[in-house]
Design an enzyme around this catalytic site. Structure first.
Site, PDB file in Angstrom:
ATOM      1  N   ALA A 166      -7.386   2.924  36.690  1.00 36.81           N
ATOM      2  CA  ALA A 166      -7.969   4.010  37.490  1.00 36.81           C
ATOM      3  C   ALA A 166      -8.215   3.521  38.911  1.00 36.81           C
ATOM      4  CB  ALA A 166      -9.251   4.518  36.846  1.00 36.81           C
ATOM      5  N   GLY A 167      -7.200   2.889  39.494  1.00 41.52           N
ATOM      6  CA  GLY A 167      -7.259   2.505  40.907  1.00 41.52           C
ATOM      7  C   GLY A 167      -6.667   3.644  41.730  1.00 41.52           C
ATOM      8  N   TYR A 168      -6.156   3.296  42.913  1.00 41.83           N
ATOM      9  CA  TYR A 168      -5.579   4.315  43.793  1.00 41.83           C
ATOM     10  C   TYR A 168      -4.431   5.056  43.105  1.00 41.83           C
ATOM     11  CZ  TYR A 168      -8.150   2.115  47.602  1.00 41.83           C
ATOM     12  OH  TYR A 168      -9.145   1.627  48.400  1.00 41.83           O
TER      13      TYR A 168
ATOM     14  N   GLU B   4     -10.019  -9.523  57.314  1.00 40.45           N
ATOM     15  CA  GLU B   4     -11.043  -8.473  57.176  1.00 40.45           C
ATOM     16  C   GLU B   4     -12.349  -9.073  56.636  1.00 40.45           C
ATOM     17  OE1 GLU B   4      -9.310  -5.000  55.167  1.00 40.45           O
ATOM     18  OE2 GLU B   4      -8.896  -4.280  57.189  1.00 40.45           O
TER      19      GLU B   4
HETATM   20  C1  LIG Z   1      -9.837  -6.730  50.898  1.00 42.88           C
HETATM   21  C2  LIG Z   1      -8.607  -5.869  50.791  1.00 42.88           C
HETATM   22  C3  LIG Z   1      -8.248  -5.036  51.843  1.00 42.88           C
HETATM   23  C4  LIG Z   1      -7.132  -4.202  51.732  1.00 42.88           C
HETATM   24  N1  LIG Z   1      -6.840  -3.392  52.786  1.00 42.88           N
HETATM   25  C5  LIG Z   1      -5.839  -2.487  52.665  1.00 42.88           C
HETATM   26  C6  LIG Z   1      -5.596  -1.540  53.706  1.00 42.88           C
HETATM   27  O1  LIG Z   1      -6.251  -1.565  54.748  1.00 42.88           O
HETATM   28  N2  LIG Z   1      -4.616  -0.631  53.516  1.00 42.88           N
HETATM   29  C7  LIG Z   1      -3.881  -0.554  52.360  1.00 42.88           C
HETATM   30  O2  LIG Z   1      -3.038   0.361  52.228  1.00 42.88           O
HETATM   31  N3  LIG Z   1      -4.055  -1.463  51.375  1.00 42.88           N
HETATM   32  C8  LIG Z   1      -5.009  -2.426  51.484  1.00 42.88           C
HETATM   33  N4  LIG Z   1      -5.231  -3.335  50.476  1.00 42.88           N
HETATM   34  C9  LIG Z   1      -4.344  -3.324  49.295  1.00 42.88           C
HETATM   35  C10 LIG Z   1      -4.749  -2.244  48.303  1.00 42.88           C
HETATM   36  O3  LIG Z   1      -6.116  -2.391  47.975  1.00 42.88           O
HETATM   37  C11 LIG Z   1      -3.902  -2.316  47.020  1.00 42.88           C
HETATM   38  O4  LIG Z   1      -2.542  -2.245  47.387  1.00 42.88           O
HETATM   39  C12 LIG Z   1      -4.266  -1.164  46.090  1.00 42.88           C
HETATM   40  O5  LIG Z   1      -5.579  -1.354  45.599  1.00 42.88           O
HETATM   41  C13 LIG Z   1      -3.294  -1.045  44.917  1.00 42.88           C
HETATM   42  O6  LIG Z   1      -3.656   0.086  44.172  1.00 42.88           O
HETATM   43  P1  LIG Z   1      -3.403   0.116  42.612  1.00 42.88           P
HETATM   44  O7  LIG Z   1      -3.808   1.475  42.143  1.00 42.88           O
HETATM   45  O8  LIG Z   1      -2.042  -0.362  42.287  1.00 42.88           O
HETATM   46  O9  LIG Z   1      -4.384  -0.980  41.983  1.00 42.88           O
HETATM   47  P2  LIG Z   1      -5.961  -1.175  42.013  1.00 42.88           P
HETATM   48  O10 LIG Z   1      -6.579  -0.468  43.121  1.00 42.88           O
HETATM   49  O11 LIG Z   1      -6.136  -2.645  41.895  1.00 42.88           O
HETATM   50  O12 LIG Z   1      -6.430  -0.512  40.638  1.00 42.88           O
HETATM   51  C14 LIG Z   1      -6.093  -1.063  39.387  1.00 42.88           C
HETATM   52  C15 LIG Z   1      -7.070  -0.559  38.352  1.00 42.88           C
HETATM   53  O13 LIG Z   1      -6.686  -1.081  37.067  1.00 42.88           O
HETATM   54  C16 LIG Z   1      -7.817  -1.633  36.392  1.00 42.88           C
HETATM   55  N5  LIG Z   1      -7.337  -2.700  35.517  1.00 42.88           N
HETATM   56  C17 LIG Z   1      -6.757  -3.857  35.882  1.00 42.88           C
HETATM   57  N6  LIG Z   1      -6.407  -4.568  34.800  1.00 42.88           N
HETATM   58  C18 LIG Z   1      -6.794  -3.849  33.711  1.00 42.88           C
HETATM   59  C19 LIG Z   1      -6.684  -4.043  32.315  1.00 42.88           C
HETATM   60  N7  LIG Z   1      -6.096  -5.106  31.795  1.00 42.88           N
HETATM   61  N8  LIG Z   1      -7.171  -3.078  31.503  1.00 42.88           N
HETATM   62  C20 LIG Z   1      -7.753  -1.949  31.997  1.00 42.88           C
HETATM   63  N9  LIG Z   1      -7.865  -1.723  33.333  1.00 42.88           N
HETATM   64  C21 LIG Z   1      -7.390  -2.649  34.178  1.00 42.88           C
HETATM   65  C22 LIG Z   1      -8.698  -2.137  37.529  1.00 42.88           C
HETATM   66  O14 LIG Z   1     -10.030  -2.268  37.093  1.00 42.88           O
HETATM   67  C23 LIG Z   1      -8.501  -1.034  38.578  1.00 42.88           C
HETATM   68  O15 LIG Z   1      -9.397   0.024  38.349  1.00 42.88           O
HETATM   69  C24 LIG Z   1      -6.334  -4.209  50.558  1.00 42.88           C
HETATM   70  C25 LIG Z   1      -6.680  -5.060  49.493  1.00 42.88           C
HETATM   71  C26 LIG Z   1      -7.797  -5.882  49.592  1.00 42.88           C
HETATM   72  C27 LIG Z   1      -8.168  -6.779  48.432  1.00 42.88           C
END
Ligand SMILES: Cc1cc2nc3c(=O)[nH]c(=O)nc-3n(C[C@H](O)[C@H](O)[C@H](O)COP(=O)(O)OP(=O)(O)OC[C@H]3O[C@@H](n4cnc5c(N)ncnc54)[C@H](O)[C@@H]3O)c2cc1C
Length: 401
Positions: free
Chosen positions: A11-13, A167
């Site tokens: 439940a990320g982005y 950052e």
């Molecule tokens: C400090 C920082 C600054 C950033 N700044 C930017 C920015 O300015 N602009 C930008 O576009 N991007 C930025 N990023 C990158 C961006 O945050 C990631 O690319 C983005 O979060 C990816 O989204 P996602 O949905 O793939 O994963 P995530 O946001 O990581 O979500 C994954 C979800 O899966 C859950 N999960 C993981 N493993 C398990 C498991 N085994 N079982 C159940 N649940 C699980 C996690 O708890 C989480 O809720 C930044 C990252 C960081 C760390």
């Protein structure tokens, strides 16, 4: 006939955006959302928690606030493995669940690059828990300084000078006066060092912009070692190489932000991958598995302009969430899928609250205007996962926050 069973992992982005999009469609589906925590966090603001600038609650909200119970069953659990051929997912506490369609969006993990001592001594910043741990660790070291007067307790090394590192340093340097006062430690003895293997800093920006950002941090007292690959970490030392010679910095706080890879569940589940990222088909499914969408940081999409995969960002993850939901709908209805395309709207890197540098839709920005743009981008992302209500509730329309 039973409904089509759609399972979303993460439940990320990417996962929440896909969920919201699917929930808004008229489809005969049951949705199951699985996430480790009962809350969503905005990973792009983790550095604010790690630096102590904001509490974790500021960048997170309950998942139940975006789940429509009639359409979605939310399971708070940890995914152990995806059995892609059996179409099942094993969970830590809730056993095995099955799916007709899967959206895998499990995000990122810290990358150690196999460097000795990283797993034991490097503090990553990859979720709420690890980010809070960075802040708590630093505060403990300041307390220990007062007991021992050992200056290595006041030394902080940030490993890597990518986006996350810069950052974090930007925000930390702004928080430092408050920390100094609270723990009554000598400001002049605090040392923040950033060590980077590459020879140029923030290469995604024009040199003028990156120089502007780095100069601000230098003026705040940060030391940069550039072109100096880290070779090993110990409990209180970072060993790096400079011009063929091994050198070291003593520090009791070692923050590890050199880069990320996708979730290790990807490799464990036997998908073909590189650094836990699957090169997906143009409909965002895994090669050979038309019912399994892989999105966000677990996926890789080629940028035809650079002939390299797009860097993993929240921006692409959000767009993939919508595209995966639309293509899933197309598959259910037997209509044509739409190949995923992506054009970056730009990037803004915060140097701490009201300072930033960025390139947005071809325009370079720096200083306060860039920091406002950063906040607008963050608010837009929050609106996409949480909606207007959550964005307003978080007080996110204040650009001086
Ligand atoms: C400090 C920082 C600054 C950033 N700044 C930017 C920015 O300015 N602009 C930008 O576009 N991007 C930025 N990023 C990158 C961006 O945050 C990631 O690319 C983005 O979060 C990816 O989204 P996602 O949905 O793939 O994963 P995530 O946001 O990581 O979500 C994954 C979800 O899966 C859950 N999960 C993981 N493993 C398990 C498991 N085994 N079982 C159940 N649940 C699980 C996690 O708890 C989480 O809720 C930044 C990252 C960081 C760390």
């Amino acid at each position: 006939m039973s409904k089509t069973n759609v399972v979303i992992l993460g439940a990320g982005y990417a996962g929440l955006r896909a969920l919201r999009s699917l929930q808004s469609k008229r489809l005969d589906i049951d949705i199951t959302l699985v996430n480790k925590n009962e809350y969503h966090y905005e990973a792009t603001y983790l550095h604010e928690v790690a630096s102590g600038a904001h509490a974790a609650e500021r960048i997170s909200y309950p998942i139940k606030d975006v789940v429509t119970p009639k359409r979605t069953n939310f399971i708070q659990d940890t995914v152990v493995v995806v059995n892609k051929d059996e179409k099942t997912v094993e969970l830590e506490k809730n056993g095995t669940i099955s799916f007709d369609y899967l959206i895998l969006a499990l995000g990122f993990e810290s990358e150690s690059f196999g460097i000795k001592g990283v797993d034991e001594f490097g503090l990553p910043m990859v979720d709420i828990e690890t980010s809070k741990a960075v802040d708590e660790h630093l505060r403990k070291q300041f307390e220990k300084y007062n007991e021992t007067k050992d200056e290595s307790y006041l030394s902080i090394v940030v490993c890597g000078a990518g986006f996350t590192s810069i950052e974090y340093i930007g925000e930390l340097t702004l928080q430092m006066p408050k920390l100094v006062k609270q723990y009554n430690v000598p400001a002049e003895k605090i040392q923040i060092t950033c060590i980077e293997a590459m020879s140029n800093l923030l290469p995604m920006f024009d040199k003028e912009l990156s120089d502007y950002g780095i100069e601000i941090l230098k003026k705040r007292g940060v030391k940069f070692f550039v072109g100096t690959p880290i070779k090993e970490l110990t409990a209180d030392t970072v060993i790096y190489e400079e011009a063929g010679e091994l050198k070291s910095v003593k520090a009791k706080t070692i923050v590890w932000t050199t880069g990320v890879r996708g979730s290790s569940i990807v490799e464990r589940s036997g998908f073909e991958q590189r650094r836990n990222r699957v090169m997906v088909e143009n409909d965002l499914t895994a090669p050979g598995y038309p019912e399994i969408f892989i999105i966000g940081d677990c996926s890789a999409v080629m940028d035809s302009k650079t002939n390299r995969p797009f860097p993993p960002t929240a921006q692409i993850a959000l767009k993939q969430g919508v595209s995966a939901a639309n293509n899933l709908e197309a598959k259910l209805k037997g209509t044509a899928i739409k190949p995923f395309t992506f054009t970056s709207l730009g990037t803004v890197c915060s140097i701490g609250n009201t300072e930033a540098i960025g390139e947005v839709m071809g325009r370079n920005l720096k200083g306060y205007p860039a920091s406002v743009m950063k906040k607008i981008i963050g608010d837009r992302s929050l609106m996409m996962t949480g909606g207007v209500g959550i964005t307003a509730k978080k007080g996110r329309f204040d650009f001086f926050r």
